[in-house]
Design an enzyme around this catalytic site. Structure first.
Site, mmCIF file in Angstrom:
data_model
loop_
_atom_site.group_PDB
_atom_site.id
_atom_site.type_symbol
_atom_site.label_atom_id
_atom_site.label_comp_id
_atom_site.label_asym_id
_atom_site.label_seq_id
_atom_site.Cartn_x
_atom_site.Cartn_y
_atom_site.Cartn_z
ATOM 1 N N ARG A 56 33.850 22.175 38.045
ATOM 2 C CA ARG A 56 33.537 20.752 38.061
ATOM 3 C C ARG A 56 34.738 20.016 37.477
ATOM 4 O O ARG A 56 34.950 20.027 36.274
ATOM 5 C CB ARG A 56 32.281 20.509 37.202
ATOM 6 C CG ARG A 56 31.709 19.115 37.305
ATOM 7 C CD ARG A 56 30.701 18.900 36.192
ATOM 8 N NE ARG A 56 31.378 18.668 34.929
ATOM 9 C CZ ARG A 56 30.893 18.997 33.734
ATOM 10 N NH1 ARG A 56 29.740 19.602 33.619
ATOM 11 N NH2 ARG A 56 31.576 18.731 32.632
ATOM 12 N N HIS A 99 30.340 15.678 33.709
ATOM 13 C CA HIS A 99 28.990 16.029 34.158
ATOM 14 C C HIS A 99 28.375 14.841 34.898
ATOM 15 O O HIS A 99 27.892 14.965 36.011
ATOM 16 C CB HIS A 99 28.126 16.415 32.954
ATOM 17 C CG HIS A 99 26.662 16.388 33.227
ATOM 18 N ND1 HIS A 99 26.046 17.286 34.078
ATOM 19 C CD2 HIS A 99 25.680 15.556 32.793
ATOM 20 C CE1 HIS A 99 24.752 17.007 34.134
ATOM 21 N NE2 HIS A 99 24.501 15.969 33.378
ATOM 22 N N TYR A 128 35.017 18.783 25.096
ATOM 23 C CA TYR A 128 34.682 20.220 25.138
ATOM 24 C C TYR A 128 35.558 21.040 26.096
ATOM 25 O O TYR A 128 35.406 22.233 26.196
ATOM 26 C CB TYR A 128 33.205 20.409 25.521
ATOM 27 C CG TYR A 128 32.780 19.729 26.818
ATOM 28 C CD1 TYR A 128 33.007 20.339 28.046
ATOM 29 C CD2 TYR A 128 32.161 18.479 26.797
ATOM 30 C CE1 TYR A 128 32.620 19.722 29.224
ATOM 31 C CE2 TYR A 128 31.767 17.853 27.972
ATOM 32 C CZ TYR A 128 32.007 18.479 29.190
ATOM 33 O OH TYR A 128 31.626 17.862 30.350
#
Lengths: 335, 367
Positions: free
Chosen positions: B262, B266, B275
C-alpha cells in the site's frame, strides 16, 4: 385441529416452509442428524436432505454470515442458534451485517433470514442456557423480533417470519416447548393474526398486564388468581417485541388506567422500560398509578438453584398488580 | 528456481511472470492460462491500471478539497486488483473490503459510484445485483462469510460460478475469516479467497498478524493456496484464472495470497510517516505495478504512446468524475428512513412523519 406441543408445532411449521418453498434452507448446529438439541428439526434432514437442513460447524457468527450469503443468492435461510447464551459470537454478523444490509444496499437486495433460538429460564440449566437477550435485538434497527406462547402461534408466526422479506429474530420460550395446545395446520380459509400485533388473551378492567413468551401462561394463571380476589386483569400477549404493538397496549391502559409489564430479562434498558416510557408519554392523563415492571434482576442469570427467585413468578406478578392498585402489601420498597 | 506447480507449499517465494525489470519469467502451468493474451490485451491491462490509479488520485484530491469525507487509496495495489478482476466471469459474485475500487470499477461500477459512500450520500454506490458485487465492507473480514453462504447457494444450485472474496492481511486475524475457511473447506464450496497482503493493517505490520506466510493459514484449513507477486498484473491474472478453473472443476475453495504494498496511507485520515520508514516506500516504488508492465511492453517495443494514451483517457475520466462527484447532492431527509425494512414498519413510519413535520415547521417560520 389437533393437540400438539409447541416443539412439534414448530417442527410442523418448518416442514411446511421447506415443502412449500424450495429456497428455504435450515442451518444450525446439530439440527440435521440429531434433529436439534430440543428436537425442533427432528426428521427434517431425512425428508429434505443435507443441503436443505444443514449441520454447520460450531461457529455462530459463521452460521449467520453464511445465511446472509445464501440470501444474496436468493435463498430464504432459517438459522437455529442452539441456546440464547450462544448468540453472542453472531452479534457482529447480526448487528453490523444482517440488520443493515437492506439499508446499505438501498433496498436492492433482500435478506429474508429468520434466526430461531430458544430463550428464557426455568429449566434448571447451567450458565448461558437460560438468558433473555431480546432487548439487544429490539434495540437494533433493521430487525424484527417476535416470540410465541402457544403451539398455534409458534406454527403461524414461524411461517410468517420465514415468509417475511426482512430479518426476523424468532424467540422460542424453551420451558414451554412441551406445553400442549390446539393446532390447526390448515392454510386456506384461516386468517392469520398479523405478525406484529399483540393479542388480548383475557379481557379485564382493573389492570393491564403485558407479557410475552413463557410468562404468558404465568400471567394467565395470575389473572385467574387475581379474579378470585375480585381483581380483573387484562392480559396482553405482546408477541412482537420489535415493533411493539403500542396501540393495543395504549387502548387497554386508557380503559384500565394501570399497567404492569413482566419479563424475565433484566430491567435496565429492557423491553418493559421502553413500553412504560411510551405509555407514560402518550397515556399520562389516563394513568391512575405509576406503571410497574416485574423483571429479572440486573445480574447475570443466576445458578439453577436460585432461578426461582430470579424469574418472575405468579406471586411477583401479583405483587406488581398490588402496587399499581395501591393495595397494602409487605411494605417492601420497589427495587 | 521456478516452481513447476502454482500451488504454494512453503517458503517466502512468490510467483511472478514479469520481473521488476520487465522481463518475462516463464512458468510451465500459469503460462498456459494466458496464451490468449495479445499485445493489445497487455496494453489494455496497463490502461486499466492507469485509469484506476487516476480515479484514485482524483478521489484523494477531492477528499483533500473537502468534497469527500474520507478515501482509502489503492495506490500500489493496481496489479493485484486489475489482474484478478479481469479473470472473473460476469456471473461470478464479489464480496470485497473497502479498498477494491479497481475491482468494483472493472465489475461495472461507474467512477462516481465509487465515491458515493465517501461523499456521504449513501452507504453503497452501486446495485449489487447488477454488477454482481456486494457493497464495500467496512467490518474487517465480515464479507468472507457472505461469500461462503453465496458459495453454498451456488453448490445447491449446481452452478459453476464462483463467489470471490477480497480481504487484507489484517483481516486474516479475524475469527470470521478463519471461520469462513472452515466452512468453505468443510462444505467444499466454490469460493476464491483473495488476500491482498499489502504489508500493513493501518499501522500494524503483517508480522504482527502472523509469524508464518498468510498462505499457510489456508493450508491449515485444507484449502490449497497460491502465493503470487501481487505487483505483477500477469501473475495476478494467470493465478486467478488458474484458481477459478480449479474451483469450477472441483467445486472447492482456493486461497491466493498476493504480496503487494500500500503505497499511500490507510485512508486520507492516516499518517504513514509515523510507522513506515521512507526507505521502505522508496524500495517498493521500484516495484510499481504500472512501471513493470510498461517495461515489459517496452522490451517488446510495444510501449510507444502507452502513457500518453492512458493519461489522456484517464484525464477525461477524472474530469467527468469530478464533475459528477460535485453534482452528487445531499439526499432528502426522509432518505434516513428509506429501506430500514422492506415493508411497512409503524415505528419507522411514525418517525418519518415526525421529522417531516418538524422540518416543515422551520420552513413555515422561514417563509
Amino acid at each position: 385441529m389437533t393437540v400438539a406441543t409447541m416443539r412439534s408445532a414448530l417442527n410442523a411449521g418448518l416442514r411446511r416452509a421447506l415443502s412449500e418453498d424450495g429456497d428455504v434452507v435450515l442451518i444450525g448446529e446439530d439440527i440435521g442428524r440429531l434433529g436439534g438439541v430440543f428436537r425442533v428439526t427432528d426428521g427434517l434432514q431425512d425428508e429434505f436432505g443435507p443441503r436443505r437442513v444443514v449441520d454447520a460447524p460450531l461457529a455462530e457468527g459463521a452460521i449467520v454470515g453464511t445465511a446472509i450469503g445464501l440470501a444474496y443468492r436468493g435463498f430464504r435461510p432459517v438459522v437455529e442458534i442452539q441456546f440464547d447464551g450462544f448468540i453472542y459470537p453472531a452479534m457482529d454478523q447480526i448487528v453490523t451485517q444482517l440488520a443493515k444490509l437492506h439499508y446499505r444496499t438501498r433496498g436492492q437486495v433482500r435478506f429474508p433470514v429468520t434466526i430461531r433460538m430458544p430463550f428464557g429460564g426455568g429449566v434448571g440449566a447451567v450458565e448461558h442456557h437460560s438468558e433473555s437477550p431480546e432487548a439487544y435485538f429490539a434495540h437494533t434497527p433493521g430487525l424484527r423480533v417476535v416470540t410465541c406462547a402457544t403451539p398455534q402461534d409458534a406454527y403461524d408466526m414461524l411461517r410468517q417470519s420465514i415468509s417475511d422479506d426482512d430479518p426476523v429474530i424468532f424467540l422460542e420460550p424453551k420451558r414451554r416447548y412441551h406445553t400442549r395446545g390446539e393446532l390447526d395446520e390448515s392454510v386456506s380459509g384461516r386468517v392469520l393474526h398479523p405478525l406484529h400485533e399483540g393479542r388480548v388473551l383475557r379481557a379485564g378492567s382493573d389492570v393491564t398486564l403485558v407479557v410475552y413468551g413463557a410468562l404468558v401462561q404465568t400471567a394467565l394463571d395470575a389473572a385467574e388468581a387475581a379474579a378470585a380476589e375480585g381483581v380483573s386483569l387484562e392480559v396482553i400477549d405482546l408477541r412482537s417485541l420489535s415493533p411493539v404493538d403500542d396501540r393495543l397496549i395504549e387502548d387497554s391502559v386508557v380503559r384500565t388506567g394501570r399497567l404492569v409489564v413482566a419479563h424475565e430479562a433484566p430491567l435496565q434498558g429492557g423491553v418493559g422500560a421502553s413500553i412504560v416510557a411510551a405509555v407514560t408519554d402518550r397515556c399520562f392523563e389516563f394513568l391512575e398509578a405509576p406503571p410497574t415492571i416485574i423483571a429479572g434482576f440486573d445480574t447475570p442469570y443466576p445458578p439453577a438453584k436460585l432461578e426461582r427467585h430470579y424469574v418472575p413468578d405468579l406471586d411477583r406478578i401479583l405483587d406488581g398488580v398490588d402496587r399499581v392498585l395501591g393495595r397494602p402489601h409487605a411494605g417492601v420498597e420497589k427495587p | 528456481m521456478t516452481r513447476t506447480s502454482p500451488w504454494w507449499t512453503d517458503g517466502d517465494e512468490t510467483i511472478a511472470l514479469v520481473s521488476e525489470d520487465g522481463e518475462r519469467i516463464p512458468h510451465p502451468e500459469l503460462d498456459t492460462m494466458i496464451t490468449d493474451l495479445t499485445i493489445d490485451d497487455l496494453r489494455g491491462l496497463y490502461r486499466d491500471m492507469a485509469v484506476v490509479r487516476r480515479i484514485d488520485t482524483e478521489a484523494t484530491a477531492l477528499q483533500r478539497q473537502g468534497e469527500l469525507g474520507l478515501w482509502a487509496p489503492l495506490l500500489g495495489q493496481e496489479a493485484a486488483q486489475v489482474g484478478s478482476a479481469r479473470a472473473l466471469r460476469t456471473d461470478d459474485f464479489v464480496f470485497s473490503s473497502y479498498r477494491e475500487h479497481a475491482v468494483a470499477h472493472l465489475r461495472g461500477a461507474k467512477p462516481v459510484e465509487l465515491l458515493r459512500m465517501c461523499r456521504g450520500t449513501a452507504h453503497s454506490g452501486w446495485d449489487p445485483l447488477e454488477i454482481r458485487m456486494a457493497p464495500m465492507q467496512i467490518i474487517i473480514g465480515a464479507q468472507t462469510l457472505h461469500a461462503v453462504g453465496y458459495g453454498m447457494g451456488i453448490r445447491n444450485q449446481e452452478s459453476d460460478d464462483v463467489a470471490v472474496t477480497y480481504f487484507g492481511d489484517g483481516a486474516t486475524s479475524q475469527g470470521s475469516v478463519s471461520e469462513a475457511m472452515v466452512f468453505a473447506a468443510s462444505f467444499n464450496l466454490p469460493v476464491l479467497f483473495f488476500c491482498q497482503n499489502n504489508q500493513y493493517a493501518i499501522s500494524e505490520p503483517v508480522g504482527l498478524q502472523s509469524r508464518a506466510p498468510l498462505a499457510q493459514r489456508a493450508l491449515g484449513f485444507g484449502i490449497p493456496a497460491i502465493r503470487i507477486d501481487g505487483n505483477d498484473v500477469l501473475a495476478a491474472l494467470a493465478a486467478t484464472r488458474f484458481a477459478l478453473a480449479h474451483i469450477r472443476e472441483h467445486g472447492a475453495p482456493v486461497f491466493i495470497e498476493a504480496i503487494t504494498y500500500r503505497m499511500g496511507p490507510h485512508t486520507t485520515s492516516d499518517d504513514p510517516s509515523r510507522y513506515r520508514p521512507e526507505q521502505e516506500l522508496e524500495d517498493w516504488r521500484t516495484r510499481d505495478p504500472l512501471l513493470r508492465l510498461e517495461r515489459l511492453l517496452a522490451a517488446a517495443d510495444e510501449s510507444t504512446g502507452l502513457r500518453d494514451l492512458a493519461d489522456s483517457e484517464s484525464d477525461e475520466i477524472a474530469r467527468v468524475l469530478r464533475e459528477e462527484c460535485l453534482a452528487l447532492s445531499d439526499p432528502d431527509p426522509e432518505e434516513i428512513f428509506a429501506h430500514v425494512y422492506s415493508t411497512e414498519h409503524r415505528v419507522i413510519d411514525r418517525q418519518r412523519s415526525f421529522l417531516s413535520a418538524y422540518l416543515g415547521m422551520f420552513e413555515e417560520e422561514g417563509s
